[in-house]
Scaffold this active site. Structure first.
Site, short mmCIF file in Angstrom:
data_model
loop_
_atom_site.label_atom_id
_atom_site.label_comp_id
_atom_site.label_asym_id
_atom_site.label_seq_id
_atom_site.Cartn_x
_atom_site.Cartn_y
_atom_site.Cartn_z
N SER A 647 1.29 -0.91 -0.13
CA SER A 647 -0.19 0.22 0.22
C SER A 647 0.87 1.26 0.33
O SER A 647 1.82 0.96 0.15
CB SER A 647 -0.90 0.23 1.30
OG SER A 647 -0.34 -0.14 2.43
N LYS A 648 0.53 2.50 -0.13
CA LYS A 648 1.25 3.87 -0.38
C LYS A 648 -0.21 4.92 0.06
O LYS A 648 -1.06 4.41 -0.81
CB LYS A 648 2.24 3.71 -1.48
CG LYS A 648 3.29 4.98 -1.19
CD LYS A 648 4.19 3.54 -0.58
CE LYS A 648 5.43 4.94 -0.46
NZ LYS A 648 6.44 3.91 0.55
N GLY A 649 0.53 5.53 0.46
CA GLY A 649 -0.11 7.00 0.53
C GLY A 649 0.65 7.76 -0.07
O GLY A 649 2.06 8.59 1.09
#
Length: 1102
Positions: A647-649
């Site tokens: 995941s990444k933000g």
């Protein structure tokens, strides 16, 4: 038409129609000789100073007449928030009652006022601009009729006051001389520490023309860039209308701005004692009752992320006192937007105060009443209006100045509709500039393995993404169709608006009467209303947005930003071949951001992207989603050894908010928590409509520009009652049980295993290897790479510039910089050889030892890694923007068909595009890609999460949290060493697997890295739902091997199984078995290989 504006400043006496007046310049289109003989029309008397009754023929808002028969003008139901519960000692509406004698401020009496008035008169008489017979009346009017309190007269000197009175008199003369007889008096005076503005305005109406003083004082004083200065504001409306005309509605509004003088300028953010945090003028003027109100609301505000709202009834009056408190710098434009909000509901203010406190809290206090000239038929009753205003302040706080605000002030859209339109405008920018079916057809027709074809596709992709639908063009289309926006908002609200059983419906106005259309009806209406294909595409994107929303905090009573959990299935599969599992969109007043994940249980960092210019922002905004997707995809591939998927933000700061990274991050986190946590506080966090229907947990970590913010996020999750607060963020400080990657070199340990593996396989002596590195000694990865290296550094590129020495850069000096975490700009130049040089970004026209002239230091820095210097054997990118080497620029690294750099280990994420990697490998370069090389950090984070889930709160504090006195617990120190060993083991296993399979098959290593990741993640999913998991003996045996021995010894396997969520245990089981199998048997094993693999494991269980 005559108009007059008064500015303080110098004038040119030679210019026509200008006269200098003691520091004031009067600008008018009247010749100076045309001032007529004048009889005072503004004299305060019962005949002229009257409050005008409302008339139906001249509505306050120019569009109200169009809307009179639409019940949608009334507020739509939305739960609100009051800072105090509905108490018995209220006025029956939840508002506390204040006696009028205790309300507000009492200015200290100015004993020298009478003497000052005499001095002012003398100054005016000397000027000769006002007839002698009218001077006394003008002075009395200014001192007594405008609501100005004695503080102003104490602060200003007689000369300035005389100038103000003379200026106002001149404005009256000009107004009297106008053909339309419209009263328009304006005056402004701005200084560094105070200001005054006087303007003519119509109560209850926002003026979209004129000087817009509220915006000016807001930009210069309330939201100014100099954070060392804070300003308080007082504003008063004159009690009566101006002029003798029977239809006159104009009154004077006076604004006074004063620089704060705090009792304690540097108060603690948690301090709430007024005698410590207040401005001295506030302490002198505020009544005891006001101080009590402010103290109570500040006590709440310091513990909240968003605004605190309170409404009071004034005894014996229709007037209400609205008090709003929030953290300074978190709501740019709030002051003027509040005016627009209450004007929308036919309400005006008699007085407004903005108070600043040195603990970082801003409090706005506004006295509201129905506008005297408002048609009662066009607006809800005052109780409903005030109620709706308090509800919508939370929405206004999220986006004080949205892109459709002009449609709101004009009355064409409600605030809720305008903010909704803004959110979709953001959405459209990222998902309308897609490549389309034509690009898919072109891709199918061309051969991606052909370098020429691949380059054409790459250029076409960039061009299609750049052109056509710019943000301004999209906004222009949306602004053209407010009716469609209202219909689309109604569809959105009909699904996600949930009042909740705890709320008293007595205070909710009727539901808007606008018909809620089905999706097919909306499609038909859009096709019918729009004029061309582009407009249809933009407005259709609203439908896509509505249909994708699974849950949102839009209708949550208290919020600091707007968040949407989206179903990512709307993304075109030919562009995004790997399907996303989850997608969040967050919009704040400072930024926009996404959070993307590929599995239910996933983890990855949150990064903040800053832009040095508007051009850089445009590029960053255009690439935001694709960069986020690419980073999450890379994370998914590198997470092959751990239970969490990728995941990444990514948070992109708005162009004018580059200094608000902390505010943007805090709002981003809080808004996502709104969608993860169950609402349990009626009136503050009401239940939301959840179409997803399952519990979600996100695991996050630090990334660019967020390393110093993860402690706050951890504590905030704990404060909000998240049961998983310990594991919410990795990379937190050791005092919270975190394992900092930089302190222990976790990411670098993995990168070094690949570098050392190449040297081992090729029998290279590291001390003779010439090495280039991007990402310097100031960064996490760069500094640790320097500290662990034993090669001969010839070039380093970082944020400050380029450092080169063909004879080898002094390693001791590099290590000194690395330990200090500073850039190469601080390198001791005496340590360079005669052939060495440094070019900083700010340098220009620098001559290198080779004789080459560098014209621009920044351009030289940005492209240095592409130069054929002959000084690089090993290149380790440890920093730099994504796609720094792409299919076009990679040709600069290939000479006569051979790569100029023999070995590359990609430490920085996405530094080289996949197609560029393949070109390099075909030219003989040994390339290990990011997803393999830099996975050490994710392994560390995963084991940190596991410890957080395994310990209870007490055990976690005892064994994982540093104590200032006793330092790191013994268990923590041993656990860190086990984590480091695990990182090195995993890296070696994958390195050997890729090297071995490349030798056997000739498949490029960059492809094999992805093949291994896909093989592991695919098998992982299958194993989690297989009979092997359901077999308790096998399950326990695999978990015993997968879990760190230290955790099992300290806590016990049974206790860990009991505490860790089942979904997480499944992920551990699947990822461990899958990775060990694929590393041993490769990405394409025989059909009997897994049987052999499990047979060996089963034999060990006997």
């Amino acid at each position: 038409m005559a108009d007059i504006i008064i500015h303080h400043g110098l004038s040119n006496p030679t210019e026509p129609n200008k006269r200098k007046l003691s520091g004031l310049t009067i600008v008018t289109d009247l010749p100076m000789s045309s001032f007529p003989e004048y009889v005072e029309p503004f004299e305060s008397s019962g005949d002229t100073m009257i409050m005008e009754e409302a008339t139906a023929t001249n509505p306050t808002n120019r569009l109200v007449g169009k809307l009179i028969n639409e019940t949608s003008r009334h507020p739509s139901p939305q739960p609100t928030h009051f800072s105090y519960p509905l108490m018995a000692k209220t006025n029956g509406n939840g508002h506390r009652v204040l006696r009028s004698a205790t309300v507000g401020y009492v200015a200290p009496e100015f004993a020298g006022k009478a003497e000052q008035m005499k001095q002012v008169k003398a100054q005016i008489s000397t000027g000769g601009w006002i007839p002698e017979s009218l001077i006394d009346a003008q002075i009395v009017w200014f001192y007594n009729e405008l609501g100005i309190d004695d503080v102003y007269f104490q602060v200003e000197n007689p000369t300035v006051i005389a100038n103000h009175i003379t200026s106002l008199y001149a404005a009256k003369v000009a107004a009297y001389s106008r053909e339309d007889k419209r009263e328009e008096i304006r005056l402004d005076m701005e200084a560094s520490d105070h200001a005054i503005y006087i303007d003519t305005s119509e109560p209850g109406r926002t003026s979209v023309g004129g000087p817009r003083y509220e915006h000016r004082l807001e930009a210069k004083y309330l939201d100014g860039s100099d954070t060392s200065k804070r300003f308080r504001v007082e504003t008063f409306r004159s009690p009566g209308v101006l002029g003798q005309s029977s239809d006159s509605k104009a009154t004077l509004r006076c604004y006074f701005v004063y620089q704060c003088l705090f009792v304690e300028p540097n108060a603690d953010p948690k301090e709430t004692r007024l005698e410590v945090i207040s401005d001295r003028m506030f302490l002198a003027k505020a009544t005891k009752n006001t101080k009590q109100i402010y103290h109570e609301i500040i006590q709440l505000a310091v513990s909240r992320t968003g605004p605190v709202i309170e409404v009071f009834d004034i005894e014996g009056s229709q007037e209400k006192r609205l008090v709003v408190a929030f953290r300074s710098r978190t709501a740019r434009g709030m002051f003027s937007s509040l005016s627009d909000l209450y004007h929308y509901y036919g309400v005006t203010s008699s007085r407004k105060y903005v108070e600043q406190f040195s603990n970082g809290i801003t409090v706005m206090s506004i006295y509201l009443r129905p506008a005297a000239n408002a048609d009662a038929a066009k607006y809800p009753p005052i109780e409903q209006s005030i109620h709706q205003i308090t509800k919508e302040i939370s929405l206004l706080y999220c986006l004080p100045q949205n892109k459709l605000h002009n449609l709101f002030t004009a009355g064409e859209l409600s605030l809720q509709e305008a903010v909704y339109g803004h959110c979709v405008w953001v959405f459209v920018q990222h998902f309308l500039n897609r490549l389309g079916s034509e690009y898919a057809s072109l891709t199918a027709a061309l051969d991606p393995k052909n370098n020429v074809h691949a380059e054409i596709l790459s250029k076409m992709k960039k061009r299609l993404r750049t052109e056509t639908f710019t943000p301004d063009y999209i906004l222009e289309i949306i602004n053209s169709y407010p009716g469609l926006v209202r219909a689309l908002y109604a569809s959105f609200a009909s699904v996600h608006l949930n009042v909740g059983p705890e709320f008293d419906r007595h205070f909710i106005a009727p539901t808007p009467a606008i018909d809620v259309l089905s999706d097919s009806e909306l499609k038909e209406r859009i096709t019918k209303d729009v004029s061309n294909e582009h407009e249809e595409m933009v407005m259709t994107a609203f439908r896509v947005f509505n249909n994708a929303i699974l849950k949102t905090n839009y209708f949550t009573p208290t919020k600091v930003a707007l968040s949407f959990r989206l179903d990512p299935s709307f993304l075109p599969e030919f562009e995004y071949t790997k399907r996303l599992y989850g997608m969040f969109l967050v919009i704040t007043s400072e930024s926009r951001g996404f959070h993307l994940r590929f599995k239910d249980i996933s983890r990855g960092g949150i990064r903040i992207v800053k832009s040095r210019s508007k051009e850089a922002y445009s590029i960053n905004a255009r690439n935001l989603f694709d960069e986020n997707y690419g980073l999450a995809s890379t994370q998914q591939r590198k997470n092959k050894d751990i239970p969490e998927g990728g995941s990444k933000g990514v948070i992109l700061l708005d162009p004018k908010q580059q200094d608000k990274h902390r505010e943007a991050f805090e709002k981003y986190i809080d808004a996502i928590l709104d969608l993860l946590l169950k609402a349990e506080t009626p009136g503050i966090k009401n239940p939301i409509v959840d179409l997803y229907g399952k519990e979600e947990i996100l695991f996050m970590g630090p990334d660019e520009n967020t390393a110093d913010l993860v402690d706050w996020a951890t504590e905030h999750a704990r404060t909000r009652g998240a049961p998983w607060w310990k594991s919410f963020f990795t990379g937190k400080s050791p005092k919270l049980g975190g394992i900092p990657h930089d302190a222990y070199g976790m990411t670098t340990l993995s990168v070094r295993e690949y570098v050392k593996g190449i040297y081992r396989k090729l029998n290279l002596d590291p001390s003779t290897v010439k090495k280039m590195q991007t990402g310097g000694p100031d960064g996490d990865l760069g500094s640790n790479e320097i500290l662990l290296s034993n090669e001969k550094y010839t070039a380093i590129v970082d944020g400050s510039g380029v450092l080169v020495d063909p004879n080898g850069i002094d390693i001791d000096e590099l290590r000194r910089l690395a330990k200090l975490r500073v850039m190469i700009s601080q390198f001791d130049m005496s340590k360079l050889s005669k052939d060495g040089y440094r070019v900083l970004c700010d340098d220009s026209n620098i001559t290198l030892p080779t004789g080459e002239v560098v014209n621009n230091g920044t351009a030289f820095r940005n492209t240095f890694h592409l130069r054929d210097t002959g000084l690089t054997d090993m290149f380790v990118p440890c920093g730099g923007r994504p796609e720094s080497i792409d299919l076009m620029s990679v040709n600069k690294l290939i000479k006569d068909g051979k790569a100029t750099i023999p070995y590359i280990v990609e430490g920085a994420n996405l530094f080289i595009t996949q197609d560029a990697k393949l070109r390099l490998e075909s030219a003989g370069c040994v390339v290990y890609k990011d997803a393999s090389a830099n996975k050490g950090g994710v392994t560390s984070s995963s084991l940190e999460v596991l410890a957080s889930l395994s310990f209870d709160d007490e055990g976690f504090v005892e064994h994982m949290c540093h104590d200032p006195r006793r330092g790191a617990p013994a268990f923590y120190q041993a656990y860190v060493k086990e984590v480091q060993n695990k990182i090195c083991d995993n890296a070696r296993l994958e390195f050997e697997a890729i090297w071995r399979e490349h030798e056997q098959t000739g498949v490029p290593r960059s492809v094999l890295s992805d093949k291994l990741s896909v093989a592991i993640t695919t098998l992982d999913e299958e194993l989690q739902h297989s009979d092997l998991w359901r077999n308790e003996r096998i399950r326990r045996a695999v978990l015993a091997d997968a879990l760190p021995n230290l955790l099992i010894e300290k806590i016990g396997l049974d206790t860990i199984i009991e505490r860790v969520p089942d979904s997480y245990l499944r992920a551990i089981f699947g990822s461990f078995l899958a990775s060990r199998f694929v590393y041993e048997f490769g990405s394409t094993p025989t059909q009997f290989a897994f049987y052999d693999f499990m047979s060996k494991r089963m034999a060990k269980m006997q």
